[in-house]
Write a protein that holds these residues in place. Structure first.
Motif, PDB file in Angstrom:
ATOM      1  N   PHE A  77      41.168  32.901  29.677  1.00  9.65           N
ATOM      2  CA  PHE A  77      40.019  32.341  30.393  1.00  9.65           C
ATOM      3  C   PHE A  77      40.379  32.168  31.860  1.00  9.65           C
ATOM      4  O   PHE A  77      41.550  32.071  32.219  1.00  9.65           O
ATOM      5  CB  PHE A  77      39.580  31.000  29.785  1.00  9.65           C
ATOM      6  N   SER A 129      43.594  33.449  35.874  1.00  9.21           N
ATOM      7  CA  SER A 129      43.319  33.598  34.444  1.00  9.21           C
ATOM      8  C   SER A 129      44.522  33.091  33.666  1.00  9.21           C
ATOM      9  O   SER A 129      45.659  33.383  34.015  1.00  9.21           O
ATOM     10  CB  SER A 129      43.035  35.060  34.093  1.00  9.21           C
ATOM     11  N   VAL A 141      35.583  33.408  29.179  1.00  9.91           N
ATOM     12  CA  VAL A 141      36.479  33.096  28.070  1.00  9.91           C
ATOM     13  C   VAL A 141      36.489  34.290  27.115  1.00  9.91           C
ATOM     14  O   VAL A 141      35.434  34.733  26.653  1.00  9.91           O
ATOM     15  CB  VAL A 141      36.029  31.821  27.323  1.00  9.91           C
TER      16      VAL A 141
END
Ligand SMILES: *[C@@H]1O[C@H](CO)[C@@H](O)[C@H](O)[C@H]1NC(C)=O
Ligand SMILES: *[C@@H]1O[C@H](CO)[C@@H](O)[C@H](O)[C@H]1NC(C)=O
Ligand SMILES: *[C@@H]1O[C@H](CO)[C@@H](O)[C@H](O)[C@H]1NC(C)=O
Length: 374
Positions: free
Chosen positions: A109, A150, A184
């Motif tokens: 995510f 991320s 996500v």
């Protein structure tokens, strides 16, 4: 009655399989939050209904953020599409998923912090049979340059259905100081096996977490102590800081499509414990390079095999390239810990202040049959 029950169970399992097979690695349903609440479920940017964001359930102070929205003087940027969510103190978002029981998964995510202080996220998958079923991921923005990063984590599905929960455990005075979340994604991991050609698992680092095709900043793998549930099968990220998983679409990678960039100097190490035969000689070989990301520096990778070590220097011009390193050792134990770390801290030469470092890839371990002749 009995029969009806059976039919119901059958029907359920068939529909479960269908959903499972239709799963492809990538974004969760509405994983980038592009579908938002109805205007009636928003008060300013604050989401007022638990089920207002399609496919998600929220709790606590959650805001729906449009890219370009201002917070004081700060322009909020969203990496994927136009929308993201912001988690206030103790707020969380979750989504229920059908999983293949016993399989390993990685979650990726994107997150950004919005205030100066350190922020943390608590990512968990429930239910699980693990004693500790959650992990705290610190939001460290110094690795990336656009404020977004991320993050990845891994888990084993202990049940055919589970919820992924992303929770901000923070208790800041300013509720508008929570982290932003976007994109996500989930990926099934296939734990690789040792082969005759390599006594290491996943030595080429090809098996790992999902990397967003449109993100040019790779994905951070935070430190974890156990190798069985991590997002990088076979490997353990030791010490305090994360390593970066990079892809050949956006970076220079010595072999295949994936590699690891050691972005945190001696504060992070990539390790694997291998089965060895006492008295036998082994060759550990690996590639050391740079990711073609303006990381210009004199680099050094230290490789360890138990108490044996070698230092491999690499002069990076920040334009890609690599050298080969080798460590020959005689095993003194039935289990030998192999480790790689970067001796120095390096920053990109683009004035972004982002940390970067040497790339490691194509790691192989082989027994040497006639060490004196080699
Ligand atoms: C996601 O939400 C949309 C809109 O509510 C719905 O049509 C869709 O079926 C949901 N997808 C899943 C996998 O639940
Ligand atoms: C993290 O979340 C899990 C499950 O949602 C919870 O049990 C745990 O207490 C949380 N940890 C912290 C430090 O907030
Ligand atoms: C990725 O970028 C391309 C080109 O900018 C764009 O067309 C595409 O929609 C993007 N994909 C995603 C998933 O955002």
């Amino acid at each position: 009655m009995q029969r009806l029950k059976l039919q119901l169970v059958l029907f359920l399992s068939i529909s479960t399989c269908h959903t499972v097979f239709s799963f492809t690695d990538g974004l969760l349903p509405n994983g980038n939050f592009e579908q938002g609440p109805k205007p009636s479920q928003l008060k300013g940017s604050v989401v007022t209904g638990h089920d207002a964001i399609p496919n998600w359930t929220i709790s606590g102070f959650v805001e729906y953020i449009k890219s370009g929205q201002k917070q004081g003087d700060m322009l909020l940027v969203v990496p994927e599409g136009d929308y993201a969510v912001r988690l206030g103190n103790e707020a969380s978002i979750k989504q229920k998923l059908k999983l293949i029981k016993g399989s390993f998964y990685s979650i990726t995510f994107s997150a950004a912090r919005t205030c100066a202080q350190e922020e943390k996220l608590n990512v968990s998958v429930v239910p699980t049979t693990e004693k500790r079923d959650w992990g705290i991921i610190p939001i460290q923005t110094m690795y990336g340059s656009n404020g977004w990063e991320s993050f990845t984590c891994g888990f084993r599905a202990d049940f055919p259905e589970a919820e992924i929960v992303i929770h901000n455990p923070g208790k800041e005075e300013d509720p508008a100081c929570g982290p932003l979340i976007d994109s996500v994604a989930l990926k099934v991991l296939y734990p690789p096996k040792r082969t005759r050609a390599n006594l290491l698992k996943n030595g080429n680092l090809e098996e790992g977490p999902y990397i967003f095709p449109n993100s040019s900043w790779g994905a951070l793998i935070p430190p974890h102590i156990e190798d069985s549930h991590g997002p990088l099968p076979g490997w353990i990220v030791e010490s305090l800081k994360a390593v970066k998983y990079i892809d050949s679409d956006h970076f220079a990678v010595p072999e295949g499509k994936r590699a690891i960039e050691l972005v945190a100097g001696k504060e992070s190490a990539l390790a694997q414990v291998v089965i060895t035969t006492i008295g036998k000689t082994y060759d550990l070989t690996f590639a050391v390079g740079d990711a073609n990301n303006e990381c210009e520096a004199s680099m050094m990778v230290e490789a360890f095999a138990g108490a044996n070590t070698v230092q491999v220097p690499y002069q990076s011009k920040g334009k890609g390239g690599f050298v080969r390193g080798k460590l020959r050792f005689k095993a003194v134990s039935t289990r030998t810990r192999l480790r790689f770390l970067s001796t120095f801290y390096t920053m990109k030469s683009d004035n972004s202040g982002s940390l970067c470092g040497p790339v490691i890839d194509d790691v192989k371990l082989l027994g040497v049959r006639y060490p004196t002749h080699a």
